[in-house]
Design a protein around this motif. Structure first.
Motif, PDB file in Angstrom:
ATOM      1  N   LYS A  86       0.587  -1.211  -0.019  1.00  0.00           N
ATOM      2  CA  LYS A  86       0.077  -0.148  -0.181  1.00  0.00           C
ATOM      3  C   LYS A  86       1.071   1.347  -0.151  1.00  0.00           C
ATOM      4  O   LYS A  86       0.738   2.022  -1.113  1.00  0.00           O
ATOM      5  CB  LYS A  86      -1.480   0.324   1.475  1.00  0.00           C
ATOM      6  CG  LYS A  86      -1.316   1.116   1.287  1.00  0.00           C
ATOM      7  CD  LYS A  86      -2.831   0.872   2.299  1.00  0.00           C
ATOM      8  CE  LYS A  86      -2.344   1.402   3.951  1.00  0.00           C
ATOM      9  NZ  LYS A  86      -4.095   1.973   5.349  1.00  0.00           N
ATOM     10  N   ALA A  87       2.128   1.396   0.976  1.00  0.00           N
ATOM     11  CA  ALA A  87       2.399   2.506   0.449  1.00  0.00           C
ATOM     12  C   ALA A  87       2.604   2.736  -0.811  1.00  0.00           C
ATOM     13  O   ALA A  87       3.491   3.959  -1.550  1.00  0.00           O
ATOM     14  CB  ALA A  87       4.092   2.015   2.073  1.00  0.00           C
ATOM     15  N   ASP A  98       1.304   8.562   6.203  1.00  0.00           N
ATOM     16  CA  ASP A  98       1.941   8.269   7.267  1.00  0.00           C
ATOM     17  C   ASP A  98       1.142   7.406   6.253  1.00  0.00           C
ATOM     18  O   ASP A  98      -0.464   6.357   6.388  1.00  0.00           O
ATOM     19  CB  ASP A  98       1.066   7.618   8.717  1.00  0.00           C
ATOM     20  CG  ASP A  98       1.920   6.224   8.793  1.00  0.00           C
ATOM     21  OD1 ASP A  98       1.981   5.214   8.180  1.00  0.00           O
ATOM     22  OD2 ASP A  98       0.893   5.685  10.688  1.00  0.00           O
ATOM     23  N   ALA A  99       1.097   5.532   5.366  1.00  0.00           N
ATOM     24  CA  ALA A  99       0.140   4.668   4.954  1.00  0.00           C
ATOM     25  C   ALA A  99      -0.734   3.772   5.641  1.00  0.00           C
ATOM     26  O   ALA A  99      -1.600   3.895   5.354  1.00  0.00           O
ATOM     27  CB  ALA A  99       1.370   3.858   4.222  1.00  0.00           C
ATOM     28  N   ASP A 204      -9.115   7.361   1.813  1.00  0.00           N
ATOM     29  CA  ASP A 204      -9.838   8.135   3.592  1.00  0.00           C
ATOM     30  C   ASP A 204      -8.596   8.278   4.447  1.00  0.00           C
ATOM     31  O   ASP A 204      -8.016   7.001   4.397  1.00  0.00           O
ATOM     32  CB  ASP A 204     -10.598   7.283   4.207  1.00  0.00           C
ATOM     33  CG  ASP A 204     -11.333   7.857   5.461  1.00  0.00           C
ATOM     34  OD1 ASP A 204     -10.908   9.604   5.930  1.00  0.00           O
ATOM     35  OD2 ASP A 204     -12.114   7.473   6.037  1.00  0.00           O
ATOM     36  N   ARG A 205      -7.733   9.817   4.224  1.00  0.00           N
ATOM     37  CA  ARG A 205      -7.499   9.825   5.387  1.00  0.00           C
ATOM     38  C   ARG A 205      -6.633   9.863   6.131  1.00  0.00           C
ATOM     39  O   ARG A 205      -6.291  10.621   7.446  1.00  0.00           O
ATOM     40  CB  ARG A 205      -5.933  10.883   4.807  1.00  0.00           C
ATOM     41  CG  ARG A 205      -5.734  11.077   3.426  1.00  0.00           C
ATOM     42  CD  ARG A 205      -4.898  12.402   2.847  1.00  0.00           C
ATOM     43  NE  ARG A 205      -6.127  13.429   2.708  1.00  0.00           N
ATOM     44  CZ  ARG A 205      -6.237  14.215   2.276  1.00  0.00           C
ATOM     45  NH1 ARG A 205      -5.297  15.005   2.126  1.00  0.00           N
ATOM     46  NH2 ARG A 205      -6.909  15.219   2.276  1.00  0.00           N
TER      47      ARG A 205
END
Length: 210
Positions: A86-87, A98-99, A204-205
């Protein structure tokens, strides 16, 4: 297109539609957070950003290589492996942060000859609306030209008629009267149009804060 989510997430995606879709983005949505029952949060701020298509292609190639070199299926990867995948994806999408605190909700991808314009205010609004339905706060999109393509559209064809008619009035005299009318028929017509491919990722962070 293949692994448009991270490799482990793509294996778990399902199609989620909420009734009749209002945009091609919603019609093509696939993701981990379904649309069914989602509510629209009209007050949420949503950021929309564009990335070059070359970054999308490079990301897909890297994801393919990850899956091909793995001895286990992506949905059996460890939490650490999934996090690393994902990162990498977020870096290709030019998403900072931050992933671990960013959720990849889903994506939309489609080809069309219609006038989809996400760079305009109206087009951006369609992406924002879908992001709010999903509870997301970031949309990353890209597009590329596929060249010319044929499509069938309905075009109006109008025919006109005019002439003179004769009739006998109440006094027995023959009289004439001119007339004119028209009729419009919609005829399927094959035309050449520009075909485009679009993709958008919904993120969505705020998961870390919940």
């Amino acid at each position: 297109m293949r692994h448009l989510l991270t490799a482990p997430l793509a294996a778990a995606c399902w199609l989620a539609l909420a009734g009749c879709a209002t945009s091609p983005w919603e019609s093509a949505y696939v993701g981990l957070r379904p649309l069914a029952g989602a509510r629209v949060d009209t007050g949420e701020q949503v950021r929309v950003q564009q990335v070059p298509w070359e970054r999308i292609e490079a990301m897909l190639k890297e994801q393919d290589a990850e899956v091909a070199s793995s001895d286990v299926h992506p949905d059996q990867w460890s939490a650490e492996q999934k996090g690393e995948s994902k990162a990498k994806m977020l870096r290709w999408l030019q998403v900072s942060g931050d992933a671990a605190s960013i959720d990849v909700l889903g994506r939309s991808t489609f080809r069309t000859t219609d006038g989809v314009r996400p760079e305009t205010e109206e087009g951006r609004g369609e992406l924002v609306k879908l992001a709010r339905k999903l509870g997301g706060d970031l949309v990353v999109w890209s597009s590329r030209s596929l060249g010319k393509s044929e499509k069938v559209v309905d075009r109006p064809v109008t025919s006109y008629r005019s002439g003179t008619i004769s009739y006998v009035d109440r006094k027995g005299k023959v009289r004439t009267q001119s007339y004119s009318d028209s009729e419009t028929t919609w005829v399927p017509t094959r035309v050449v149009a520009d075909e485009m491919e679009f993709v958008a990722y919904f993120l969505d962070r705020r998961s870390e804060a919940r």
